[in-house]
Write an enzyme that holds these catalytic residues in place. Structure first.
Site, mmCIF file in Angstrom:
data_model
loop_
_atom_site.group_PDB
_atom_site.id
_atom_site.type_symbol
_atom_site.label_atom_id
_atom_site.label_comp_id
_atom_site.label_asym_id
_atom_site.label_seq_id
_atom_site.Cartn_x
_atom_site.Cartn_y
_atom_site.Cartn_z
ATOM 1 N N HIS A 218 -22.335 26.083 4.671
ATOM 2 C CA HIS A 218 -23.554 25.321 4.948
ATOM 3 C C HIS A 218 -24.346 25.148 3.650
ATOM 4 C CE1 HIS A 218 -22.631 26.301 9.142
ATOM 5 N NE2 HIS A 218 -23.435 25.301 9.471
ATOM 6 N N LYS B 278 -29.848 27.579 3.784
ATOM 7 C CA LYS B 278 -29.764 28.155 5.145
ATOM 8 C C LYS B 278 -30.127 29.635 5.093
ATOM 9 C CE LYS B 278 -26.533 28.607 9.076
ATOM 10 N NZ LYS B 278 -27.428 28.042 10.086
#
Lengths: 267, 267, 267, 267
Positions: B156, B160
C-alpha cells in the site's frame, strides 16, 4: 580454436563441486585435469555426476593433483576452513584460483594478492557467481540514487535457516551506500501483528518469504510518484551459477593479482 | 431499454461518494435523483465531481431527500457513526440501501434484515466492493485446500498507518479456515534482523510493503513441490470499486432482505 | 498406518517415468512392485533414478509384471501409441490405471470406462497432473465471468517447438466458455511490427515467451476499471507433477469407472 | 532557502500541461509566473487544475508572456507543430526551454543548441520524462551484454492504437545495440496460432498486452542458464512524469547548450 583451459575442481563431491565438474566435462573450451575430494576418492568424476566415465579419478590429495596435472585454473567450492590453505597452495604452484567460498579476512585476501602478484597470475574469490544476481544488485544500487523509496522481498525454500538472506543484506548495504538518508513510511505506522513491516535496515525494509519449491528469488521494488520500478532475479537451480564460474575461469587467465567479488567483471 | 435505476448518493462530498456520483452521472442505466452531504450543501453534484452541472444540488437532509425524490436505491459511503441511522431511515422509506461502511454489529445487521423483510426490499452492507479483490480472496481460500504452504504480500501507499492491511487479514482468515493445520518453515529458523519473516498468522506469514505511488496491491503465493501459484490483485485507484457498486445497485433491486458481504454476489 | 499402495510404473525409463519411480521409492505410503520399460531392461529401478538399488528390476513385459506382482495401481507415462493397449491390459487384470498420456479418442475412453465398471475399479486419464496449473485454469475460467477483459502470457524454454502452449490453449477455451462474447481492444488498433498483439483467440490474445532457463510458466491477466487480477503458475521442474500423481494414485483406489481429467479431483 | 525557479507553462490546458501547472503550484521551490494556452484563455491557472485560484491567468500569447514575466524556465508540452517555434522564441528571450514533445529534426536540435550556446543558457528536449522508465531502459541495455536472451512485454490501456509501444521499441533498439547478434528460439518453432510469438525485432520478441485499467507497464525479461532477470516499470498515471520534469527544470539552470534526451541526466 584456442586450446581448452585445464581445470582442477576441488570439492568435487559437494553440491556446487558436482555442478562445476559437469560444466567442465560438457564445455569444449574447458578440460578437466583433476578432481579433488575427500569422500569420493577413487570414483570416476564423470560417474560422480551421472555422466559417462571420463577417466579422471577423484583424489584426496590436492597438492599432488596440482603438481602432477598442472592445471591452468583451480575451482574450489569447499569450506571456509580449507579455502585459504587450498588457495595459497594453488598460487604456490602457479595455478590460478577461482574460489567460491566466504570467510576470508581482508588480511588473507591481501596476502593472497601479494602471492598472485609474485607469481604473475590472476585469482578470484567470490561469494556469488550468479551474473543475474550481481546485475540485480548493481541496478538496485544505481536506481536508489534516483528513486530512494525501496523495499526488498527475497524468497527462498522453506527449510532455509536464516532470514533475511545474505544476498538481500548485501543488496541493502549497496542501496544504503547510494541513496540519500531516508526513513521511509508513516512515522505513526503501527504493526497490528508484530513483524508485518519486515526487517528494518537503514530506513527501509527487507521481507523474507519461505516456501517449498523455490530455490532463490529476490525482488527490489522502488516506489516513486505514480510509478514503481522492480528488479527481480530468480535462480531456479544451483546450475545458475555455472555461466559465472565459466566466465571467471576465462577471466583469471588474463590478469595479475587477486580480485575479490565477481562484480569486478561486470561494468 | 428498461428504465434507469433512481439513485441517491449519501456522503456525496467524500472521496468514495464523489466516485459514486461520477458513476451514476455517467452511466445511462443509473439516474442521480439526490445527493446528500453535510459540507457541500448547495453545490451542484456535477460541479462537485468536475463534470458538467446536472441540476441536482447537494442537500444536508437525508430524510427529506428520500421522501421528496423517492430513489430506488441509496448508496451510502459515510462513517460507522451515521451508517446505521441512514440505513434504517432508507429502509423505513422503502429505499434499498447499498452501504460501504464497516462497524455494524451482528445485532444491527439482523435488525436491518428484519426491516428489509418487512418492507419486502433488498439491501447490501459490504466492507469491500472490489470484484477483483473478492475473487482473489475466494481463489486463495480454495487453493489453500490443495497447496497449504502460503504467504501473503500486501503493498500500500507509504502513508498507510496500519499493517497488515484489513484485506490481507481477511484473506488470511479465509485461508486458515480452509487449509489443514500447518506451521510452515524450518522450526530452527532464525531472524538475523527482527521482523524479516513478517507477521505470523496461524502458521503462515503476512508481509506489508509500504511505498509511495502504490494504491493497493496484494499477492497470495502458494509454494508446492517444484511449483508456485500466485494470485495477485492490483487496485490503481478508488474508481476500481465502482463496477462493484454498480453491480450491487442492480442486484438489490432483485431480492428481499439484508445481505452482508459482496462475496454473496459471486459464485 | 494403512498398508502402502502397490504401484507398477510403466515407461519407467522416460523422463516422467523416472520421476514417478523416484516418487514411489521415496514415499512410505507407496510401494514399487514393478517397473516396466523397453530400453532399460535388467537395470535396478533405484539405480536408474540415482537412488540406492531397490531390488526391482526394469522389465519389458507389462502383462507378466501385472500378473506376477499384482499391483493396485499402474502409472503409465508412455506414448499415445501404446497407452490404450496398456490401459486396457491393466483393467483386464484388475489394476487401476493412472495414465498421463494424451491421444485417447472419446470412444476409447468410453470403452475403458465400461471395462472399469465391469471390473469395479477406478481409473484416471489426465493430460496434466499439475495441481497448481489446474487451479490456475479453474480460477481463470471463474474470473472471466466477472472480469471479461483478459490476456494470457505463457513462458517456456527457448527450444519448445509449438506456440502457444497446450495449457494456454486449454485455458483460453475454458475462459471463452465462461465469459460473455467480447472482442477486446481498439477496433482501429494497428501492429507497427507484425505479431505484436499476439495470437488471437475468441476475442482475446495469447502471448508466448520463449527463454532459456524457464521450465513452464503461465500468467492470466484480467483488466478491469482501475484494477487488474493476475493468476500465475510457475513449474520449475518435471517433479512438480508428482504431488498430482500421488493424489491420483490414492484417489483411484476409492471409486469405480474411468475419469478423464485431473480437474475432477478438485472442487 | 534559495529563491524559487520562475516557470512558464506552455500548453497549460493539455493533459500533461495541467499536471505541470499542478506541480509548479504545489512545489515551494518552483513559482508559476505564466500559463500559456490557446483554449483556456482567461481562466485562472489554479482553477484550471482544480486547485485554489492562484492569480495567474491563462493567456494565448507566448511571446508577451515571456517578455512580461521573465521566467527562468519554459516547460512546453504542446505539439510537434508548435514546439520548434516555441523553443526558439524562449531561447531568443533568454528563457531555458524544457520540451516534452517529439518531432524535432537533428538539424533543428543543432540549430537550437547554437542558439542556447549564444545566449549561454541550458535547454532540454525529451520524449520521456519518466525516471523509472529511463532507468529500466538503461538497465535492460546493460544486462543484454551479459544475458543476451531477452523478450519484452509491454502493457497499456485497451484503447491504445499502436503496438508495440514507442518505449518498447526504444528499449529494443538499446538492447540490440548492446548485445551480441543472436536469433533466439528454436529454428523449427511453429506458431499454431499466428502471432503467438509476438513482434520480431533483431532476433528477439516484443509482446503488446492491452487491457482496461492499465496506464503503462513494461517488463524486460532476460533468461539465462537456470535463472531469469526481470526489469519492470509501472506507471500508474500521467503524474509519474512530474518528478522528471522538476529535475529537468532544476538541471537546465546549471549548464549551457541544448540536451536531447532525459537519460543524459542519469549516470
Amino acid at each position: 580454436m584456442s586450446k581448452a583451459i585445464r581445470v582442477a575442481v576441488v570439492g568435487a563431491g559437494g553440491r556446487m563441486g558436482k555442478e562445476v565438474v559437469k560444466l567442465v566435462l560438457q564445455d569444449p573450451e574447458l578440460e578437466l585435469v583433476a578432481a579433488v575430494g575427500l569422500h569420493d576418492s577413487g570414483t570416476d568424476a564423470g560417474t560422480l555426476v551421472a555422466l559417462p566415465a571420463c577417466g579422471i579419478t577423484v583424489t584426496p590429495d590436492l597438492e599432488m593433483a596440482l603438481v602432477e596435472h598442472k592445471p591452468d585454473v583451480m575451482v574450489d567450492f569447499t569450506t571456509p576452513q580449507s579455502a585459504y590453505t587450498n588457495t595459497s597452495l594453488a598460487v604456490k604452484h602457479g595455478v590460478r584460483p577461482v574460489i567460491g567460498t566466504t570467510g576470508f579476512t581482508p588480511e588473507q585476501i591481501e596476502e593472497l594478492d601479494k602471492q598472485c602478484q609474485t607469481r604473475a597470475i590472476g585469482g578470484l574469490i567470490a561469494p556469488n557467481f550468479s551474473i543475474g544476481a550481481i546485475l540485480m544488485m548493481k541496478f538496485a544500487a544505481q536506481a536508489a540514487k534516483y528513486l530512494p523509496h525501496v523495499e526488498i522481498i527475497e524468497t527462498h525454500g522453506d527449510q532455509k535457516l536464516d532470514a533475511p538472506s545474505g544476498t538481500s543484506i548485501k543488496t541493502a548495504e549497496m542501496i544504503a551506500a547510494n541513496r540519500e538518508e531516508l526513513r521511509q513510511g508513516n512515522p505513526k505506522e503501527e504493526e497490528i501483528i508484530e513483524g508485518a513491516r519486515g526487517a528494518y535496515y537503514n530506513g527501509f525494509r527487507i521481507h523474507s518469504v519461505r516456501l517449498p519449491g523455490v530455490f532463490a528469488q529476490q525482488e527490489v521494488i522502488f516506489g516513486g510518484y505514480g510509478q514503481s520500478l522492480k528488479i527481480r532475479h530468480d535462480s531456479y537451480e544451483r546450475a545458475a551459477y555455472m555461466p559465472g564460474v565459466k566466465m571467471a575461469v576465462e577471466k583469471v587467465m588474463g590478469y595479475t593479482g587477486m580480485i575479490y567479488g565477481f562484480d569486478h567483471f561486470i561494468d
